[in-house]
Design a protein around this motif. Sequence first.
Motif, short mmCIF file in Angstrom:
data_model
loop_
_atom_site.label_atom_id
_atom_site.label_comp_id
_atom_site.label_asym_id
_atom_site.label_seq_id
_atom_site.Cartn_x
_atom_site.Cartn_y
_atom_site.Cartn_z
N UNK A 99 -5.84 10.44 -2.79
CA UNK A 99 -5.14 10.61 -1.52
C UNK A 99 -3.61 10.59 -1.69
N UNK A 100 -3.15 9.80 -2.69
CA UNK A 100 -1.71 9.54 -2.82
C UNK A 100 -1.20 9.94 -4.20
N UNK A 101 0.05 10.35 -4.23
CA UNK A 101 0.70 10.62 -5.52
C UNK A 101 2.20 10.43 -5.36
N UNK A 102 2.89 10.34 -6.48
CA UNK A 102 4.33 10.16 -6.36
C UNK A 102 4.99 9.94 -7.71
N UNK A 103 6.29 9.67 -7.64
CA UNK A 103 7.03 9.51 -8.90
C UNK A 103 7.53 8.09 -9.08
N UNK A 104 7.89 7.80 -10.33
CA UNK A 104 8.53 6.51 -10.65
C UNK A 104 9.60 6.78 -11.69
N UNK A 105 10.55 5.87 -11.74
CA UNK A 105 11.57 5.98 -12.80
C UNK A 105 12.09 4.59 -13.12
N UNK A 106 12.68 4.48 -14.32
CA UNK A 106 13.30 3.21 -14.71
C UNK A 106 14.64 3.48 -15.36
N UNK A 110 0.82 -1.21 0.00
CA UNK A 110 0.00 0.00 0.00
C UNK A 110 0.85 1.25 0.00
N UNK A 111 0.27 2.38 0.40
CA UNK A 111 1.00 3.64 0.45
C UNK A 111 1.00 4.14 1.90
N UNK A 112 1.99 4.95 2.31
CA UNK A 112 3.13 5.42 1.52
C UNK A 112 4.13 4.30 1.26
N UNK A 113 4.94 4.50 0.22
CA UNK A 113 5.91 3.46 -0.13
C UNK A 113 7.11 4.10 -0.83
N UNK A 114 8.28 3.52 -0.59
CA UNK A 114 9.50 4.00 -1.25
C UNK A 114 10.35 2.78 -1.56
N UNK A 115 10.35 2.33 -2.80
CA UNK A 115 11.11 1.12 -3.15
C UNK A 115 11.90 1.30 -4.44
N UNK A 116 12.95 0.50 -4.57
CA UNK A 116 13.57 0.30 -5.87
C UNK A 116 13.50 -1.20 -6.18
N UNK A 117 13.49 -1.52 -7.47
CA UNK A 117 13.37 -2.92 -7.87
C UNK A 117 14.38 -3.21 -8.99
N UNK A 170 12.26 2.64 -9.79
CA UNK A 170 12.13 3.39 -8.54
C UNK A 170 10.69 3.82 -8.37
N UNK A 171 10.23 3.85 -7.13
CA UNK A 171 8.84 4.26 -6.88
C UNK A 171 8.78 4.93 -5.51
N UNK A 172 8.22 6.15 -5.48
CA UNK A 172 8.02 6.85 -4.19
C UNK A 172 6.61 7.43 -4.20
N UNK A 173 5.77 6.94 -3.29
CA UNK A 173 4.38 7.40 -3.21
C UNK A 173 4.12 7.93 -1.80
N UNK A 174 3.57 9.13 -1.74
CA UNK A 174 3.19 9.69 -0.43
C UNK A 174 2.10 10.73 -0.71
N UNK A 175 1.82 11.62 0.28
CA UNK A 175 0.68 12.53 0.05
C UNK A 175 1.04 13.72 -0.82
N UNK A 176 2.28 14.17 -0.74
CA UNK A 176 2.60 15.41 -1.48
C UNK A 176 3.93 15.32 -2.23
N UNK A 177 4.21 14.16 -2.80
CA UNK A 177 5.46 14.03 -3.57
C UNK A 177 5.29 14.66 -4.95
N UNK A 178 6.30 15.40 -5.41
CA UNK A 178 6.19 16.14 -6.67
C UNK A 178 7.36 15.84 -7.60
N UNK A 179 7.30 16.43 -8.80
CA UNK A 179 8.41 16.33 -9.75
C UNK A 179 9.69 16.90 -9.15
N UNK A 180 9.55 17.89 -8.27
CA UNK A 180 10.75 18.49 -7.65
C UNK A 180 11.50 17.44 -6.84
N UNK A 181 10.75 16.60 -6.12
CA UNK A 181 11.39 15.52 -5.34
C UNK A 181 12.10 14.55 -6.28
N UNK A 182 11.43 14.24 -7.39
CA UNK A 182 12.02 13.33 -8.38
C UNK A 182 13.37 13.88 -8.86
N UNK A 183 13.36 15.17 -9.19
CA UNK A 183 14.58 15.78 -9.74
C UNK A 183 15.70 15.73 -8.69
#
Length: 356
Positions: free
Chosen positions: A303-310, A186-193, A215-228
Amino acid sequence: MDDLKQKYLDAIAGAADEAALETLRVQAVGKKGEISLKMRELGKMTPEERQVMGPALNALKDQINDALALKKAALGDAALNERLKTEWLDITLPSRPRRQGSIHPVSQVTEEVTAIFADMGFAVAEGPQVEDDWHNFDALNIPPEHPARQEHDTFYMHRAAGDNRPPHVLRTHTSPVQIRAMQDQGAPIRVIAPGRVYRCDYDQTHTPMFHQIEGLAIDRDISMANLKWVLEEFFTAFFGTSVKTRFRASHFPFTEPSAEVDIQCSWQDGTVKVGEGNDWLEVLGSGMVHPNVLRSAGVDPDEWQGFAFGIGIDRLAMLKYGIPDLRAFFDSDLRWLRHYGFAALDMPTLHGGLSR
Ligand code: DAH
């Protein structure tokens, strides 16, 4: 009888080996041996003669058998001593040096990347390499008719006629682990695979099996700025120098908005240097996780949002360690492995330094 006895005892004493002994045994006490024949003659003797000759012949037979057994043991001991003299071994000698195996650059880089993201609070998640097409495509907002399915050059698992299980594929990317991790945690979550992925493709920069880190980071207020910030931190730690990044608008079905990320580099004499110069090299895809993806993994997008990357791990290894051809990664050529491999105890850590 004394002559007979002496003759055999001398012969036995002088026998050179077990074969000679056996010949003597047959001659003396074998079925048709000299002593056995004499014993047969007992029947023709008078009772008085027999009373003397019988025990005497039996005693002679025993003496010869004893002598044969003694000699046989002595010959065995002598042979053993002879072997011990020639077959000795100096166990104090140092052993022959043996080549040690080495850690493959892909394993090393996977450890390096994992160490960096672990330091930023990302745990490692895993998923199966044989994946169902729902996790690999549908759940990632790639419906059956979507062109991305064709672009991925997917390997489909064979199904016998009448086998009605849902279609399975060799996963074409690590993104399905996003779905599995969110379903599990579930969320919040912060993982790499990190892991292997498969596509039907083969040339200097593509192999049918290669490696990615999701990579995946999901929480209540995660944005592109966090990704960068996270990606810039990562590149700086990984390449050991501050690296400029460039985010380019792009499209992936599973992110909105989506960005491809380039890192600053220069080309000198055909080799690429990261962190300097005026060129850019694409290294990963990323974006804000699409609401449909969150929904299919059971996470409420209101409720949740966040970034992912590969990221392509092999590509990172080539860049960092100056390896020109991707295909050589999987040739199992010992000369290549010895040249590019890492010592087994060279475990990458942030405090110990990530690389040689
Ligand atoms: N799965 C994509 C690929 O294999 C890479 C990727 C792009 C992963 C964007 C992501 C992402 O998580 O947000 O090409």
